[in-house]
Design a protein around this motif. Structure first.
Motif, PDB file in Angstrom:
ATOM      1  N   PHE A  81       0.831  -1.199   0.000  1.00 11.06           N
ATOM      2  CA  PHE A  81       0.000   0.000   0.000  1.00 11.06           C
ATOM      3  C   PHE A  81       0.871   1.257   0.000  1.00 11.06           C
ATOM      4  N   TRP A  82       1.874   1.290   0.875  1.00  3.92           N
ATOM      5  CA  TRP A  82       2.722   2.477   1.011  1.00  3.92           C
ATOM      6  C   TRP A  82       3.656   2.650  -0.183  1.00  3.92           C
ATOM      7  N   LEU A  83       4.079   1.552  -0.788  1.00  2.26           N
ATOM      8  CA  LEU A  83       4.887   1.653  -2.004  1.00  2.26           C
ATOM      9  C   LEU A  83       4.064   2.268  -3.132  1.00  2.26           C
ATOM     10  N   VAL A  84       2.840   1.800  -3.301  1.00  2.00           N
ATOM     11  CA  VAL A  84       1.963   2.356  -4.337  1.00  2.00           C
ATOM     12  C   VAL A  84       1.691   3.831  -4.056  1.00  2.00           C
ATOM     13  N   LEU A  85       1.411   4.164  -2.803  1.00  6.46           N
ATOM     14  CA  LEU A  85       1.143   5.561  -2.454  1.00  6.46           C
ATOM     15  C   LEU A  85       2.363   6.448  -2.724  1.00  6.46           C
ATOM     16  N   ALA A  86       3.545   5.962  -2.390  1.00  6.37           N
ATOM     17  CA  ALA A  86       4.774   6.730  -2.645  1.00  6.37           C
ATOM     18  C   ALA A  86       4.992   6.917  -4.146  1.00  6.37           C
ATOM     19  N   MET A  87       4.799   5.846  -4.907  1.00  5.74           N
ATOM     20  CA  MET A  87       4.953   5.952  -6.359  1.00  5.74           C
ATOM     21  C   MET A  87       3.940   6.924  -6.950  1.00  5.74           C
ATOM     22  N   LEU A  88       2.710   6.845  -6.482  1.00  5.56           N
ATOM     23  CA  LEU A  88       1.667   7.744  -6.968  1.00  5.56           C
ATOM     24  C   LEU A  88       2.004   9.193  -6.628  1.00  5.56           C
ATOM     25  N   ALA A  89       2.485   9.423  -5.413  1.00  4.17           N
ATOM     26  CA  ALA A  89       2.865  10.788  -5.009  1.00  4.17           C
ATOM     27  C   ALA A  89       4.004  11.313  -5.884  1.00  4.17           C
ATOM     28  N   LEU A  90       4.986  10.474  -6.173  1.00  6.76           N
ATOM     29  CA  LEU A  90       6.092  10.899  -7.035  1.00  6.76           C
ATOM     30  C   LEU A  90       5.605  11.180  -8.461  1.00  6.76           C
ATOM     31  N   THR A  91       4.692  10.352  -8.947  1.00 10.91           N
ATOM     32  CA  THR A  91       4.126  10.575 -10.285  1.00 10.91           C
ATOM     33  C   THR A  91       3.416  11.918 -10.348  1.00 10.91           C
ATOM     34  N   ILE A  92       2.584  12.181  -9.361  1.00 13.09           N
ATOM     35  CA  ILE A  92       1.829  13.440  -9.327  1.00 13.09           C
ATOM     36  C   ILE A  92       2.775  14.630  -9.178  1.00 13.09           C
ATOM     37  N   ALA A  93       3.756  14.511  -8.289  1.00  9.66           N
ATOM     38  CA  ALA A  93       4.722  15.602  -8.100  1.00  9.66           C
ATOM     39  C   ALA A  93       5.516  15.861  -9.375  1.00  9.66           C
ATOM     40  N   GLY A  94       5.922  14.795 -10.029  1.00 11.47           N
ATOM     41  CA  GLY A  94       6.687  14.949 -11.260  1.00 11.47           C
ATOM     42  C   GLY A  94       5.868  15.569 -12.375  1.00 11.47           C
ATOM     43  N   HIS A  95       4.655  15.076 -12.533  1.00 11.39           N
ATOM     44  CA  HIS A  95       3.846  15.538 -13.667  1.00 11.39           C
ATOM     45  C   HIS A  95       3.244  16.925 -13.449  1.00 11.39           C
ATOM     46  N   PHE A  96       2.743  17.166 -12.256  1.00 10.54           N
ATOM     47  CA  PHE A  96       2.059  18.443 -12.012  1.00 10.54           C
ATOM     48  C   PHE A  96       2.931  19.475 -11.304  1.00 10.54           C
ATOM     49  N   GLY A  97       4.096  19.059 -10.806  1.00  9.06           N
ATOM     50  CA  GLY A  97       4.984  19.988 -10.117  1.00  9.06           C
ATOM     51  C   GLY A  97       6.242  20.301 -10.904  1.00  9.06           C
ATOM     52  N   ILE A  98       6.996  19.274 -11.232  1.00  8.90           N
ATOM     53  CA  ILE A  98       8.301  19.467 -11.884  1.00  8.90           C
ATOM     54  C   ILE A  98       8.160  19.745 -13.377  1.00  8.90           C
ATOM     55  N   GLN A  99       7.347  18.978 -14.079  1.00  3.13           N
ATOM     56  CA  GLN A  99       7.233  19.146 -15.533  1.00  3.13           C
ATOM     57  C   GLN A  99       6.742  20.536 -15.949  1.00  3.13           C
ATOM     58  N   PRO A 100       5.788  21.136 -15.232  1.00  2.00           N
ATOM     59  CA  PRO A 100       5.404  22.506 -15.610  1.00  2.00           C
ATOM     60  C   PRO A 100       6.553  23.508 -15.473  1.00  2.00           C
ATOM     61  N   VAL A 101       7.423  23.315 -14.495  1.00  5.41           N
ATOM     62  CA  VAL A 101       8.592  24.201 -14.345  1.00  5.41           C
ATOM     63  C   VAL A 101       9.502  24.038 -15.560  1.00  5.41           C
ATOM     64  N   ILE A 102       9.755  22.801 -15.942  1.00  6.42           N
ATOM     65  CA  ILE A 102      10.607  22.530 -17.106  1.00  6.42           C
ATOM     66  C   ILE A 102       9.985  23.118 -18.370  1.00  6.42           C
ATOM     67  N   ALA A 103       8.681  22.923 -18.547  1.00  6.45           N
ATOM     68  CA  ALA A 103       7.992  23.472 -19.724  1.00  6.45           C
ATOM     69  C   ALA A 103       8.049  24.993 -19.729  1.00  6.45           C
ATOM     70  N   GLY A 104       7.929  25.595 -18.555  1.00  9.32           N
ATOM     71  CA  GLY A 104       8.016  27.053 -18.458  1.00  9.32           C
ATOM     72  C   GLY A 104       9.383  27.579 -18.857  1.00  9.32           C
TER      73      GLY A 104
END
Length: 153
Positions: A81-104
């Motif tokens: 459960f916690w592995l999936v949650l951690a992976m999901l959090a990293l996916t969300i952070a990467g896609h909605f947090g880091i990638q917009p900065v890179i695109a900007g």
């Protein structure tokens, strides 16, 4: 129906983790190695990373719901459960947090390529952060496979 849900969980893990490794460590490097236009390679790799982010979010949410529905609050005591949650959090952070900065940064560099602009060092830093997040997510995915397999015996 129980068998279908179990099989769908195995498929979700396979699709998500397999996709992470196939795109991040085979497809993206192949694009950069074989296309002379690095901007085109980056754009195509970015589209693949976006695709696997959405796959990961769908799979991650399914796996969390599946485990909670199957085990109730006892799911909160399991590594899977916690592995999936951690992976999901990293996916969300990467896609909605880091990638917009890179695109900007890419947009601010226009009409030049970002690596030929004043934003080069900031882009390299954020690209490095994105790469580390992706690596950690990929390694957690391997751990997820081993934990899920160990739990199915």
């Amino acid at each position: 129906m129980k068998n279908f849900a179990d099989n769908l969980a195995v498929f979700a893990i396979t699709l998500w983790v397999g996709g992470l490794w196939a795109i991040g460590y085979m497809a993206a490097p192949t694009l950069f190695a074989n296309l002379s236009d690095r901007a085109l390679a980056g754009m195509l790799a970015g589209k693949l990373f976006t695709l696997i982010a959405y796959v990961g979010m769908a799979c991650g949410f399914y796996l969390l719901i599946f485990r909670l529905a199957r085990m109730g609050v006892a799911a909160l005591k399991q590594k899977v459960f916690w592995l999936v949650l951690a992976m999901l959090a990293l996916t969300i952070a990467g896609h909605f947090g880091i990638q917009p900065v890179i695109a900007g940064l890419k947009a601010q560099a226009m009409p030049r390529e970002v690596m030929e602009s004043a934003f080069r060092s900031r882009f390299a830093t954020w690209h490095g952060v994105a790469s580390i997040v992706y690596l950690v997510e990929s390694l957690l995915g391997l751990w997820l496979i081993f934990q899920h397999k160990a739990g199915s015996r």
